[in-house]
Design a protein around this motif. Sequence first.
Motif, short mmCIF file in Angstrom:
data_model
loop_
_atom_site.label_atom_id
_atom_site.label_comp_id
_atom_site.label_asym_id
_atom_site.label_seq_id
_atom_site.Cartn_x
_atom_site.Cartn_y
_atom_site.Cartn_z
N GLU A 139 -3.29 -2.69 1.62
CA GLU A 139 -2.02 -3.10 2.22
C GLU A 139 -1.65 -4.51 1.76
O GLU A 139 -0.49 -4.80 1.49
CB GLU A 139 -2.12 -3.05 3.75
CG GLU A 139 -2.09 -1.63 4.27
CD GLU A 139 -2.12 -1.55 5.79
OE1 GLU A 139 -2.35 -2.59 6.43
OE2 GLU A 139 -1.92 -0.45 6.32
N ALA A 140 -2.66 -5.39 1.67
CA ALA A 140 -2.40 -6.76 1.23
C ALA A 140 -1.82 -6.75 -0.18
O ALA A 140 -0.89 -7.50 -0.49
CB ALA A 140 -3.68 -7.59 1.29
N SER A 141 -2.34 -5.87 -1.02
CA SER A 141 -1.85 -5.79 -2.39
C SER A 141 -0.39 -5.34 -2.42
O SER A 141 0.45 -5.94 -3.12
CB SER A 141 -2.73 -4.83 -3.18
OG SER A 141 -2.17 -4.59 -4.44
N TYR A 142 -0.05 -4.30 -1.64
CA TYR A 142 1.35 -3.86 -1.55
C TYR A 142 2.21 -5.00 -1.03
O TYR A 142 3.29 -5.28 -1.53
CB TYR A 142 1.49 -2.68 -0.58
CG TYR A 142 0.93 -1.37 -1.08
CD1 TYR A 142 0.95 -1.06 -2.43
CD2 TYR A 142 0.42 -0.43 -0.20
CE1 TYR A 142 0.44 0.14 -2.88
CE2 TYR A 142 -0.09 0.77 -0.64
CZ TYR A 142 -0.07 1.05 -1.98
OH TYR A 142 -0.57 2.24 -2.43
N ASP A 143 1.68 -5.66 0.00
CA ASP A 143 2.42 -6.73 0.66
C ASP A 143 2.78 -7.84 -0.32
O ASP A 143 3.82 -8.47 -0.22
CB ASP A 143 1.56 -7.29 1.79
CG ASP A 143 2.32 -8.27 2.65
OD1 ASP A 143 3.16 -7.81 3.43
OD2 ASP A 143 2.09 -9.48 2.51
N LEU A 144 1.87 -8.07 -1.29
CA LEU A 144 2.10 -9.15 -2.25
C LEU A 144 2.91 -8.69 -3.46
O LEU A 144 3.01 -9.39 -4.45
CB LEU A 144 0.75 -9.73 -2.70
CG LEU A 144 0.01 -10.46 -1.58
CD1 LEU A 144 -1.43 -10.69 -1.94
CD2 LEU A 144 0.69 -11.78 -1.25
N GLY A 145 3.45 -7.47 -3.38
CA GLY A 145 4.40 -7.04 -4.40
C GLY A 145 3.84 -6.10 -5.45
O GLY A 145 4.54 -5.76 -6.40
N ALA A 146 2.58 -5.70 -5.32
CA ALA A 146 2.00 -4.81 -6.32
C ALA A 146 2.37 -3.36 -6.00
O ALA A 146 2.16 -2.91 -4.86
CB ALA A 146 0.49 -4.97 -6.36
N ASN A 147 2.89 -2.63 -6.97
CA ASN A 147 3.21 -1.22 -6.72
C ASN A 147 1.92 -0.40 -6.76
O ASN A 147 0.86 -0.94 -7.07
CB ASN A 147 4.27 -0.72 -7.73
CG ASN A 147 3.76 -0.77 -9.16
OD1 ASN A 147 2.59 -0.55 -9.41
ND2 ASN A 147 4.65 -1.06 -10.09
N PRO A 148 1.99 0.90 -6.42
CA PRO A 148 0.74 1.67 -6.33
C PRO A 148 -0.11 1.64 -7.61
O PRO A 148 -1.34 1.56 -7.52
CB PRO A 148 1.23 3.08 -6.03
CG PRO A 148 2.50 2.87 -5.29
CD PRO A 148 3.14 1.67 -5.92
N TYR A 176 6.05 -3.18 -1.06
CA TYR A 176 5.99 -4.09 -2.22
C TYR A 176 7.36 -4.50 -2.72
O TYR A 176 7.47 -5.34 -3.60
CB TYR A 176 5.13 -3.49 -3.35
CG TYR A 176 5.48 -2.08 -3.75
CD1 TYR A 176 4.85 -1.00 -3.15
CD2 TYR A 176 6.42 -1.83 -4.75
CE1 TYR A 176 5.15 0.30 -3.52
CE2 TYR A 176 6.72 -0.54 -5.12
CZ TYR A 176 6.09 0.52 -4.51
OH TYR A 176 6.41 1.80 -4.87
N ASN A 180 6.06 -11.36 3.55
CA ASN A 180 4.62 -11.39 3.28
C ASN A 180 3.86 -11.46 4.59
O ASN A 180 4.39 -11.94 5.59
CB ASN A 180 4.25 -12.56 2.37
CG ASN A 180 4.64 -12.28 0.93
OD1 ASN A 180 5.52 -12.90 0.38
ND2 ASN A 180 4.00 -11.29 0.33
N PHE A 202 -2.91 -11.15 7.39
CA PHE A 202 -3.57 -10.05 8.11
C PHE A 202 -4.58 -10.57 9.13
O PHE A 202 -5.10 -11.67 9.01
CB PHE A 202 -4.27 -9.11 7.13
CG PHE A 202 -3.31 -8.34 6.30
CD1 PHE A 202 -2.92 -7.07 6.66
CD2 PHE A 202 -2.78 -8.89 5.14
CE1 PHE A 202 -2.03 -6.35 5.90
CE2 PHE A 202 -1.88 -8.18 4.37
CZ PHE A 202 -1.49 -6.92 4.75
N PHE A 243 -9.01 -10.77 -1.24
CA PHE A 243 -9.66 -9.92 -2.24
C PHE A 243 -11.04 -10.50 -2.57
O PHE A 243 -11.12 -11.59 -3.13
CB PHE A 243 -8.80 -9.82 -3.49
CG PHE A 243 -7.44 -9.26 -3.22
CD1 PHE A 243 -7.29 -7.99 -2.66
CD2 PHE A 243 -6.30 -9.99 -3.49
CE1 PHE A 243 -6.03 -7.47 -2.39
CE2 PHE A 243 -5.04 -9.48 -3.22
CZ PHE A 243 -4.91 -8.22 -2.67
N ILE A 255 1.52 -10.70 -10.29
CA ILE A 255 2.19 -9.40 -10.29
C ILE A 255 3.62 -9.54 -10.80
O ILE A 255 4.11 -8.71 -11.56
CB ILE A 255 2.19 -8.80 -8.86
CG1 ILE A 255 0.79 -8.42 -8.42
CG2 ILE A 255 3.13 -7.60 -8.77
CD1 ILE A 255 0.18 -7.24 -9.11
#
Lengths: 276, 344
Positions: free
Chosen positions: A175-184, B74, B79, B82, B88, B103
Motif C-alpha cells: 500500500e505504501a508503494s501505491y501511495d507513493l505513486g508506483a503503479n502495480p 497511485y 500521501n 502508516f 521499505f 518513481i
Amino acid sequence: MRHFKNLVRPYLVWSFLIIVIPLFLIFMYAVTTNGNSLINIQFTLDNFKKFIEPVYITVFMKSIKLGAITVAICLILGYALAFIISKFKEKTQDILILFVTVPMWINMLLRTYAWMSLLSDNGVVNSLLGFLGIDPIKMMYTDFSVIVGLVCNFLPFMIIPIHTSLAKMDKSLIEASYDLGANPVQTFFKVIFKLSLPGVVNGVIMVFLLSISTFVIPKLLGGGQFVLIGNLIENQFISVGDWNFGSAVSLILAIIILVLISVMKKLDIDGMQKGA
Amino acid sequence: MNKLIELKNITKTFDDSQVLKGINLDINENEFLTLLGPSGCGKTTTLRIIAGFEEQDKGELLFNGIEISKVPPYKREFNTVFQKYALFPHLNVFDNVAFGLTIKKTDKNVIKQKVERMLKLVGLEGFGQRDVTLLSGGQQQRVAIARALVNEPKVLLLDEPLGALDAKLRKEMQAELKKIQIEVGITFIYVTHDQEEALSMSDTVVVMNNGEIQQIGTPTDIYNEPENRFVAEFIGESNIIDAIMLKDCLVQFDGFDFECVDKGFKENEEVEVVIRPEDIDIVKKGNAKLEGVVKSIVFKGVHYEILVETSERTYMIHTTDYFETGLEVGLSFGPEDIHVMYKD
C-alpha cells in the motif's frame, strides 16, 4: 535448564555415526588408491585429476546446464504460481499449497514412469498429436524429456519458499508503494519481488541442488547414454566399482554446491541491504 | 477557506457489518483535521477510502469538486503516514524517502536536494545511509513523514502515527507534527483514538462512533460544548447528570434550579448536563446549593481527583487543594460551567 543439555547427547552420537563417519569415509576413499585395505593406505590426488578429463568435464557442464535451465523454468512458473496463490484468502491458500505438495506424496519413480508413458514415441502426447494430424515427435531420451521430468519433480521446492516469503510480506508495504505513486507493475519490481528475494534464493538453491545431483530422472527419461553428474557417481559405485573416483566426484560436487550456496546467500544479504 | 475534499453520504460494509453509516464531511485547504473515536468507530476506514485503499459502497468522494472514487491510490495527490510506518526494509533512509520521486523519474540532483531538505525538516540530517530497520521508533516515524511529504502532496493522511511511541516522545512528535503542518502549509487528516492528541494539534476535530459522526468542531467547542453523552464521555472526564430544562437559561437537577447559559430547548425538556471536574469548586458547607461528603481523594500529579458523595449522586472534582476524606463540603459552579446537551 542445565540437565536438559544431556538430552542432546544421543543426537550427537547419532549424527556422528550417520553424518561424520560416512563423510570421513568418502573423503578417505577420494584421496587414496583403490582397495579397502586398512593396512597399506596410499594417498593420491589421481582421483581428482581424473575428473579434469574432457569426458567428465562434459558430463559436469551438461549437468550444470540442465540444472540452470530447470532452475530458470521453475523460477518463472513457480514465482507466477506462488504469486497467484498468495492473492487468495488465507484458508484457500492453505488448500492450494496442499495441492502443490500432493505430487510429492507419490514416489518419484512412479511419477517419472508416468512421464515415460506420456512422452514415449507412441505415448499419450504423440497419440493426441496423431489425432490432430501431426506427425509424432521424438521426445523421450532428449534434453526435453529430462527437463520436463526435473521441472515437474522439483517445482514444489520453488513454489513453497517463494509463497512463504510472499505470504508473510507486510501488506502495508505494498500500500505504501501505491501511495507513493508506483503503479502495480512498478510496485511488483521495486517492492514485492525484492522483498521475496530470500524465498527466491532458497528455491533456486534447492531446485539446483536436486537437479544436478539426481540420477533417477536422467536415467529413466534420458535413457542409458544420458549421463549427468549424479549418474556418473552412481555408475562408479554400482557398475564400475571405482569407489575412489566416485567419492572424489561426490566431494567435488559437494564443494561446488557449498560455494554456490554461500555466494547466493551473500547476494541475498547484500540485496536486502543495498536494494540492488 | 476552500473546500478541498468532500465526503458525501459515504457508507461501507465489511462482511455484513456496516462500518460507515453515511459520512458527510468537508475538509478545507490547510486544515489540520482529526478523526477521533474509539477503535472500530470507522475512522481508519474513512481515511483508507480517502487514500484509495478501500472503495465506499455508496456515496461520493470529491477532491477539488471532482469525483475520485475510481482513481487508484497511485494517481491521487495524497500521501499517507502508516500506523506501523511501513518503511521499505530493503532500502536505506535516503532511498525510502526518495522512493516517490524515483518513481516519477525526477532528476537525480533534484532528488538529492529534496530528500536532504526533507530529512533536515524532520530532524534526521545525515541519516541518509542508515538502515531503516535499525532506527528507533521515533526516527522511523520521522522517515515515514519525510517519505510522504517529499512528494509535496496536497493532503497528508496520518493513520495513528504516534501510536507506537512512548508518552514523552509522543508529546514531542505532536508539537513537531503541528510545526511541520504549519511550515509546509498543506491539509493534514489525522486519525487517532487519543483525545488529548486530537485536542492539542487539530484545527477541527471530528468525533466518530459506530460508523457515524457524533460532532464536528474546534477542540474548544468539542470540549466545552459536547453535543451528546458519547462526546462528553469520550473527551475527558465529566459529570453527566439527568436534568430538566425549565426554560431558557434555567435548568433543574438534583432538586435545585441552576442558572445556565444554554438556550433553544423546549420548556421542561428532559436533557443531560455536563459539568467538567475541573469546573467544580469545593467550598465550605453552607456556601453552595449542593452538599456532600468527601469520599476519596487520589493524587494525580498536577491535581487531586476527589469524589464527593451527595444525596443524589457522586461528583468527580479535579482541584489542586487537599481535602480530608469524611469532610462535609459544598459544591459550587457558575452558570457557564453547566453545559446542557440533548438527551439521546
